[in-house]
Design a protein around this motif. Structure first.
Motif, PDB file in Angstrom:
ATOM      1  N   THR A   1     -11.142  15.672 -46.842  1.00 51.30           N
ATOM      2  CA  THR A   1     -11.991  16.841 -47.083  1.00 51.30           C
ATOM      3  C   THR A   1     -11.234  18.155 -46.941  1.00 51.30           C
ATOM      4  OG1 THR A   1     -12.669  16.731 -44.785  1.00 51.30           O
ATOM      5  CG2 THR A   1     -14.115  15.680 -46.383  1.00 51.30           C
TER       6      THR A   1
ATOM      7  N   PRO B   1     -17.879  23.454 -48.977  1.00 54.67           N
ATOM      8  CA  PRO B   1     -18.927  22.645 -48.329  1.00 54.67           C
ATOM      9  C   PRO B   1     -19.541  21.615 -49.252  1.00 54.67           C
ATOM     10  CG  PRO B   1     -19.167  24.930 -47.723  1.00 54.67           C
ATOM     11  CD  PRO B   1     -18.072  24.880 -48.727  1.00 54.67           C
ATOM     12  N   GLN B   2     -19.749  21.999 -50.502  1.00 52.84           N
ATOM     13  CA  GLN B   2     -20.341  21.033 -51.429  1.00 52.84           C
ATOM     14  C   GLN B   2     -19.392  19.873 -51.692  1.00 52.84           C
ATOM     15  OE1 GLN B   2     -21.340  22.453 -55.343  1.00 52.84           O
ATOM     16  NE2 GLN B   2     -21.995  20.372 -55.887  1.00 52.84           N
TER      17      GLN B   2
ATOM     18  N   ILE C   1     -17.128  18.811 -49.683  1.00 54.21           N
ATOM     19  CA  ILE C   1     -17.086  17.980 -48.478  1.00 54.21           C
ATOM     20  C   ILE C   1     -18.250  16.992 -48.475  1.00 54.21           C
ATOM     21  CG2 ILE C   1     -17.319  18.019 -45.957  1.00 54.21           C
ATOM     22  CD1 ILE C   1     -15.768  20.696 -46.025  1.00 54.21           C
ATOM     23  N   ALA C   2     -19.418  17.500 -48.824  1.00 52.93           N
ATOM     24  CA  ALA C   2     -20.611  16.641 -48.841  1.00 52.93           C
ATOM     25  C   ALA C   2     -20.460  15.529 -49.869  1.00 52.93           C
ATOM     26  CB  ALA C   2     -21.847  17.480 -49.146  1.00 52.93           C
ATOM     27  N   GLU C   3     -19.927  15.892 -51.041  1.00 51.82           N
ATOM     28  CA  GLU C   3     -19.736  14.885 -52.093  1.00 51.82           C
ATOM     29  C   GLU C   3     -18.767  13.812 -51.652  1.00 51.82           C
ATOM     30  OE1 GLU C   3     -20.351  17.817 -55.946  1.00 51.82           O
ATOM     31  OE2 GLU C   3     -18.396  16.938 -55.513  1.00 51.82           O
TER      32      GLU C   3
ATOM     33  N   ARG D   1     -18.047  12.925 -48.660  1.00 58.48           N
ATOM     34  CA  ARG D   1     -18.658  12.132 -47.602  1.00 58.48           C
ATOM     35  C   ARG D   1     -19.588  11.066 -48.196  1.00 58.48           C
ATOM     36  NH1 ARG D   1     -20.895  16.210 -44.467  1.00 58.48           N
ATOM     37  NH2 ARG D   1     -22.865  16.054 -45.583  1.00 58.48           N
ATOM     38  N   GLU D   2     -20.350  11.490 -49.167  1.00 58.56           N
ATOM     39  CA  GLU D   2     -21.259  10.535 -49.821  1.00 58.56           C
ATOM     40  C   GLU D   2     -20.491   9.408 -50.482  1.00 58.56           C
ATOM     41  OE1 GLU D   2     -24.066  12.286 -52.612  1.00 58.56           O
ATOM     42  OE2 GLU D   2     -24.508  13.737 -50.998  1.00 58.56           O
TER      43      GLU D   2
ATOM     44  N   SER E   1     -16.921  16.793 -36.904  1.00 56.83           N
ATOM     45  CA  SER E   1     -18.321  16.710 -37.312  1.00 56.83           C
ATOM     46  C   SER E   1     -18.452  15.804 -38.538  1.00 56.83           C
ATOM     47  CB  SER E   1     -18.821  18.108 -37.644  1.00 56.83           C
ATOM     48  OG  SER E   1     -17.906  18.725 -38.535  1.00 56.83           O
ATOM     49  N   GLU E   2     -17.446  15.834 -39.393  1.00 57.78           N
ATOM     50  CA  GLU E   2     -17.454  14.957 -40.560  1.00 57.78           C
ATOM     51  C   GLU E   2     -17.445  13.493 -40.136  1.00 57.78           C
ATOM     52  OE1 GLU E   2     -17.770  15.268 -43.751  1.00 57.78           O
ATOM     53  OE2 GLU E   2     -18.187  17.389 -43.391  1.00 57.78           O
TER      54      GLU E   2
ATOM     55  N   MET F   1     -20.533  11.974 -39.067  1.00 58.61           N
ATOM     56  CA  MET F   1     -21.532  11.673 -40.091  1.00 58.61           C
ATOM     57  C   MET F   1     -21.208  10.443 -40.911  1.00 58.61           C
ATOM     58  SD  MET F   1     -22.886  15.228 -41.547  1.00 58.61           S
ATOM     59  CE  MET F   1     -21.788  16.503 -41.035  1.00 58.61           C
ATOM     60  N   MET F   2     -19.969   9.960 -40.842  1.00 57.76           N
ATOM     61  CA  MET F   2     -19.703   8.806 -41.709  1.00 57.76           C
ATOM     62  C   MET F   2     -19.020   7.621 -41.028  1.00 57.76           C
ATOM     63  SD  MET F   2     -16.905  10.536 -44.149  1.00 57.76           S
ATOM     64  CE  MET F   2     -15.608  11.568 -43.579  1.00 57.76           C
TER      65      MET F   2
END
Lengths: 303, 295, 228
Positions: free
Chosen positions: A162, A167-168, A170-172, A174-175, A196-197, A200-201
């Motif tokens: 990441t 931010p977007q 990073i979210a993608e 992560r998904e 924090s990342e 979440m995963m």
């Protein structure tokens, strides 16, 4: 059914005066997202590069897919995909050409359709024929991921995936990682300093500092240990400290700020703690067990 | 099998890069400029060499200024500078990838490092050969087209060599083959520097500097270097292509068609160059095999 | 000084009287004068220390009194400028000269009169000439010509087929050459070790060319434009 995908034993690497990795041992189980945490310079990249045979270890053993890495290098690497830091890729080539090259390098003769599907998956199909130098950092990162996944590897190693993303992005990312593990059944080793990342995963976690292992385990266990860090806000921290110091089940008390104490204790005894404070005549403003991995990590590495 | 795949990938990368075509463009341009110059001022150019003899001999400027002569002139001017063009590609082969961040991705793939180096060397060699083929098309066939063919006169420092028209073409092919060997030596050296470096400019500059230094040492012509460095300096032997235009003569002073003066020295030069290629390649492979990829 | 020399030479005993020499030369000239022009083909061999050249096919054109041209039509040859002296009219055509005979010598197996010729006009390019004349055939077999500008040329001629016209089948021309050396840096040579043993590069050097005539076409007319 093989459970352990990566087994690392006593791995060490020294660069001049710097002991980059020091007697590191860990293992990664099949199908999990294994978080590899550490500050910059902690030895994550060196370890990952040793897993990919980019760096020769001074000591230690690496087994991947149950095979010795030194003896079965090609076999292992055929089943491994990796993105290491921020690859610029071949800037003067199109995404399609980049992908085709990495497919070939993995020993795969991919059809045009397979390659386009792969680009579709990372959302780059429309720009397949543009030169990579016209790509944004996020697009490059996604293309890097496509290149790592093109030969459908069982093990995916992502070094700071990441980094440099918005931010977007990073979210993608992560998904995508979660999907690969959950839907694709892949094993992922993901390094990051963005804790924090990880929270979440990752399902398991390895924390290293100065090349040494600080902690390893399931995320739940690490986040909910029997002994927890507790933060207590009271008006009179001096009296509270004195009171708590008299017990034998509260440890490592220190003042975090003028109204805040932090200490370790078994989580199950929080009600007992409340009674103790009340009976001591202290005004409790809050009692909070520290959950966040970041706080845990900072506490563990003392930084 | 994997080697062929790697070679194809390397070639694909080389010929997809704009910088590759700079070299081809530069060669075409220099050749055309020299051709234009000799078309307009051929006599002045020849006079540079024949001035001292114009009282004694009728100098046949026009018939001398033919396609073969122009091609030799072009090669004299151009081949000294081609190492730069070779370094531009070969010097970037490994370090360029280090810079782009692709080296770590490539080495992490199921391919051997030795294979990787050899495929990069082979691709550089093919690039060299293609440069020379390109040069041959422009400098040789282009000049023949523009100037016609004829007997060839080659000037050396202390003598001049005349060759029959029908005894020339094979010399060009031999010279091009030799030049390929010479430039491959440069490619091998640039590749070696490239393995040592992580930016692409360093190896290119280093290669060019080495060539310049040795060329200067060679041109100084002082005994100190002539007896020590020069016999083993690759720049000395790289000039071997010129040897194919030095023709042998009989005791009566008549040249022998198909002959080359002292062919043994050409064999030696080729041997020395091959030795350098092997040396550079071995060092590169051995170094790269053990190298920690930190880029 | 030269006149004195000539005078001394004339006074030498046992020589042909000057008048007889000139008569002989006139006869030779008459023979050569039959040829008003010719076109010939020949093979040119160059033997000059610093030139390596193949045997060349050349064409030679001549027109009275003194026009001559040698050219390699199909290829490249360096033709010595002194090759105009293969035309005997250069000497025989002199009008004001002294001549003496200084003995006989064998040239190519035949006895020849050695005739020294001293032009008296300062305008002639030739300062001195020695002709070796075959009295029987009235042919010049050898000549040594000193010019004012380009040094000395030596010619040896062999006659066969065209002896009747005074045209040789083979000519060897020896001439002075200048040093050939390119300035340093103009050419970076490949050192193949071939030049190392050539130390005899000092002092005056001689070059030689040899023309073997294969075919003459005599008195069929040659346009002046050839010689431009």
């Amino acid at each position: 059914m093989m459970n352990t995908i990566i087994r690392v034993k006593n791995l060490s690497k020294r660069f001049g005066d710097l002991q980059a990795v020091d007697q590191l041992s860990f293992s990664v189980s099949a199908g999990e997202v294994y978080g590899f945490l550490g500050q910059n310079g902690a030895g994550k990249s060196t370890t990952i590069r040793m897993l990919l045979t980019l760096i020769e270890p001074d000591e230690g053993e690496i087994e991947i897919f149950g095979l010795n890495l030194r003896q079965h290098r090609k076999e292992i690497l055929k089943r491994t995909g990796a993105v290491i830091e921020r690859p610029d890729l071949y800037k003067y080539l199109s995404a399609f050409d980049n992908l085709r090259i990495f497919a070939r390098l993995s020993g795969m003769k991919a059809s045009r359709k397979q390659l386009m599907d792969q680009l579709e998956m990372v959302g780059l199909a429309e720009r397949a024929n543009s030169r990579v130098k016209t790509y944004s950092q996020g697009m490059k990162q996604r293309l890097g991921l496509a290149c790592a996944l093109v030969h459908d590897p069982g093990l995916i190693i992502l070094d700071e995936p990441t980094n440099g993303l918005d931010p977007q992005g990073i979210a993608e990312m992560r998904e995508m990682i979660i999907r690969l593990s959950r839907d694709g059944g892949k094993t992922l080793l993901v390094s990051s300093h963005l804790l924090s990342e990880m929270e979440m995963m990752a399902s398991s976690l390895l924390i290293i500092d100065n090349g040494r292992k600080v902690a390893e385990g399931k995320l739940d266990e690490l986040l909910n240990p029997k002994t927890a860090l507790v933060e207590l806000a009271v008006t009179d921290t001096r009296a509270a400290r004195q009171l708590l110091g008299q017990t034998d089940w509260i440890h490592n008390i220190h003042e975090k700020s003028i109204r805040l104490l932090r200490f370790e204790m078994e989580k199950s005894r929080i009600p007992e703690l409340t009674r103790l404070l009340v009976s001591g005549g202290l005004d409790i403003q809050s009692i909070r067990p520290v959950h966040s991995l970041e706080e845990y990590f900072l506490a563990q590495t003392g930084k | 099998m994997m080697f062929i795949t790697l070679l194809r990938i390397e070639l694909f990368k080389i010929f997809k890069r704009p910088r590759t075509y700079i070299a081809f463009g530069a060669i075409a341009m220099i050749v055309l400029l020299v051709q234009l110059a000799l078309k307009v001022n051929g006599k002045d150019f020849i006079q540079l060499y024949t001035d001292s003899q114009s009282d004694t001999f009728e100098i046949p400027y026009e018939s001398m200024n033919n396609g073969y002569f122009v091609c030799v002139a072009v090669l004299h001017m151009i081949l000294i500078h081609v190492p730069l063009l070779v370094a531009l590609i070969a010097g970037d082969m490994i370090s360029g990838e280090a810079g782009l961040g692709t080296l770590r991705l490539v080495v992490g793939k199921p391919i051997g490092r030795t294979e990787l180096i050899l495929s990069k060397f082979m691709a550089s060699t093919i690039y060299v050969v293609m440069l020379l083929v390109w040069m041959a098309i422009f400098a040789l066939f282009g000049s023949i087209l523009l100037f016609g063919s004829g007997d060839l006169v080659v000037f050396r420092e202390e003598n001049m060599h005349l060759m029959n028209q029908q005894d020339v073409l094979w010399r060009f092919f031999a010279a091009f083959v030799f030049a390929a060997l010479a430039l491959t030596t440069i490619a091998a050296m640039a590749l070696m520097f490239s393995a040592f470096s992580e930016n692409s400019l360093g190896p290119i500059v280093a290669t060019v500097c080495v060539v310049i230094v040795f060329t200067i040492v060679q041109q100084l012509k002082v005994p100190l270097f002539e007896q020590t460095i020069n016999p083993w300096s690759f720049t000395t032997h790289m000039l071997g292509w010129k040897g194919f235009f030095y023709v042998e003569k009989t005791a009566e002073g008549v040249t022998i068609d198909g002959s080359v003066e002292n062919p043994a020295s050409l064999v030696k030069s080729a041997g020395v160059l091959l030795g350098y290629i092997l040396l550079f390649l071995t060092v590169t492979v051995q170094y790269f095999k053990r190298k920690d990829i930190l880029s | 000084m030269r006149k004195l020399l000539v005078f001394a030479a004339i006074l030498l005993p046992a020589l042909l009287p000057a008048q007889d020499v000139k008569e002989l030369l006139q006869k030779v000239k008459d023979k050569y004068d039959q040829v008003k022009d010719y076109t010939a083909e020949g093979k040119l061999k160059t033997n000059v220390l610093f030139i390596k050249a193949p045997v060349a096919t050349v064409k030679i054109w001549y027109k009275k009194p003194d026009k001559i041209k040698i050219k390699n039509e199909k290829g490249v040859s360096f033709i010595p400028k002194g090759s105009v002296n293969i035309n005997m009219n250069n000497v025989l055509g002199l009008s004001n000269y002294e001549a003496i005979v200084s003995g006989t010598e064998k040239v190519g197996g035949t006895d020849c009169k050695v005739i020294k010729i001293f032009p008296l006009s300062d305008e002639d390019n030739i300062s001195r000439a020695t002709l070796y004349v075959d009295e029987q055939q009235l042919l010049v077999k050898r000549s040594v010509i000193s010019t004012r500008e380009n040094g000395t040329y030596e010619l040896v001629m062999q006659y066969k087929q065209y002896a009747a016209y005074g045209l040789p089948d083979k000519v060897e021309l020896t001439f002075n050459t200048r040093d050939y050396k390119l300035p340093k840096g103009i050419s970076i040579d490949y050192d193949n070790g071939a030049d190392k043993d050539k130390k005899e590069r000092t002092g005056p050097k001689k070059g030689k060319v040899e023309i073997v005539y294969t075919k003459y076409t005599i008195n069929k007319g040659v346009p002046d434009s050839i010689f431009n």
